[in-house]
Design an enzyme around this catalytic site. Structure first.
Site, PDB file in Angstrom:
ATOM      1  CB  SER A  38      29.302  39.810  38.566  1.00  0.00           C
ATOM      2  OG  SER A  38      28.101  40.366  39.372  1.00  0.00           O
ATOM      3  CG  ASP A  84      28.610  46.599  34.464  1.00  0.00           C
ATOM      4  OD1 ASP A  84      27.828  46.147  35.141  1.00  0.00           O
ATOM      5  OD2 ASP A  84      29.765  46.238  34.294  1.00  0.00           O
ATOM      6  CG  HIS A  98      26.410  42.913  35.267  1.00  0.00           C
ATOM      7  ND1 HIS A  98      27.359  43.509  36.100  1.00  0.00           N
ATOM      8  CD2 HIS A  98      26.360  41.738  36.143  1.00  0.00           C
ATOM      9  CE1 HIS A  98      27.794  42.873  37.228  1.00  0.00           C
ATOM     10  NE2 HIS A  98      27.223  41.606  37.214  1.00  0.00           N
TER      11      HIS A  98
END
Length: 307
Positions: free
Chosen positions: A120, A260, A287
């Site tokens: 991320s 995601d 995610h």
């Protein structure tokens, strides 16, 4: 996993403008230095979350003997907190976290040979770091990350259209009124998260723990990101690395999940512009595929690091 060799430590980090001594907390799984296998340094998301939801990557140590290093970035978790810097966009910069990573690599004496995995925001940071062609970087894994926050916001708008109308209405109402701490807004946010953050129900405790830090000390998250994963009000809202991706020399693996919040459209620029790159998508993940499809995730990452 409890029998894995792990040691914790702190790296002193000299931060001009911090006004006090700073340190970066880290944990090393496995043997360091390792006679054959370069260490994998893991960069967590947020910015302003913590490492707990990436401790699972110690499976790479258990299964394949990969030395794995996790750490809490400055501003949260077990590293130095600086709540007095809340809202200070001149202090909380991408460069600060690039400098922290260099400092950690030097402290651990691994700057000559290491691999990186960023998840991320950690992948955004890893990409920024790699564009500078740093000494010693072997392979790069960018997991569930956008190449541009403008694209991230566009993708989030599209994903929000798939939510029930009453959830969309609650999100819009509270964002317009700037009441994003209202319980109704938080409940609506959690509906988005169930679909596009983590599809394991209930949410795994390590992910809950990492996210909880963004509430206990929201300094970094609010300053750089905003109140949640899709309403971006912080200093990163115009961030992009697209125009520098061609500078990445490291062989790169891109990862995202089918569901995601790091939608294909935000990952694609990495694939288009990084010279040596491959892209693998996890069909049953959002995610955090390391928690949603753990076994396959470890195999994919190990195969990439080994080959």
């Amino acid at each position: 996993m409890s029998s894995l060799k792990a040691r914790e430590g702190e790296a002193e980090f000299n931060v001009p403008g911090a006004g006090k001594p700073c340190k970066t907390w880290y944990k090393v799984y496995g043997t360091l230095p390792h006679p054959q296998i370069p260490p994998l340094v893991v960069l967590h998301g947020g910015p302003g979350a913590t490492h707990e939801y990436l401790d699972i990557l110690s499976e790479l140590t258990r299964l394949f003997d990969v030395p794995v290093i996790v750490y809490d970035q400055l501003g949260n978790g077990r590293s130095t907190h600086l709540p007095e810097k809340n809202g200070d966009v001149d202090f909380w910069t991408v460069q600060l976290f690039v400098d922290e990573l260099h400092n950690l690599l030097n402290h651990l004496n691994i700057h000559d040979k290491y691999n990186l995995l960023g998840q991320s925001w950690g992948g955004m940071l890893a990409a920024e770091f790699a564009t500078r062609q740093p000494k010693g970087l072997g392979k790069l894994v960018i997991a569930d990350s956008p190449a541009s926050m403008v694209l991230w916001v566009e993708a989030a708008k599209e994903l929000r259209k798939g939510l029930p109308q009453e959830v969309q209405d609650a999100l819009n109402k509270h964002e317009e009124a700037d009441t994003t701490t209202d319980p109704e807004y938080i409940a609506a946010t959690n509906e988005f998260y169930k679909r596009h953050l983590c599809r394991v129900d209930p949410m795994p405790k390590p992910l809950q723990d990492a996210l909880a830090w963004t509430e206990k000390d929201p300094t970094v998250y609010l300053t750089m990101n905003g109140p949640n994963e899709f309403h971006i009000t912080g200093s990163l809202k115009t961030w992009s690395v697209i125009d520098r991706l061609h500078n990445i020399q490291a062989t790169t693996l891109l990862i995202n999940g089918r569901y995601d919040e790091a939608h294909d459209m935000v990952v694609e620029p990495f694939f288009q512009h990084i010279p040596k790159v491959r892209w693998i998508q996890f069909a049953d993940s959002a995610h955090v595929p390391q928690l949603e499809e753990t076994e396959r995730f470890m195999q994919v990452v190990w195969t990439f690091l080994r080959d």
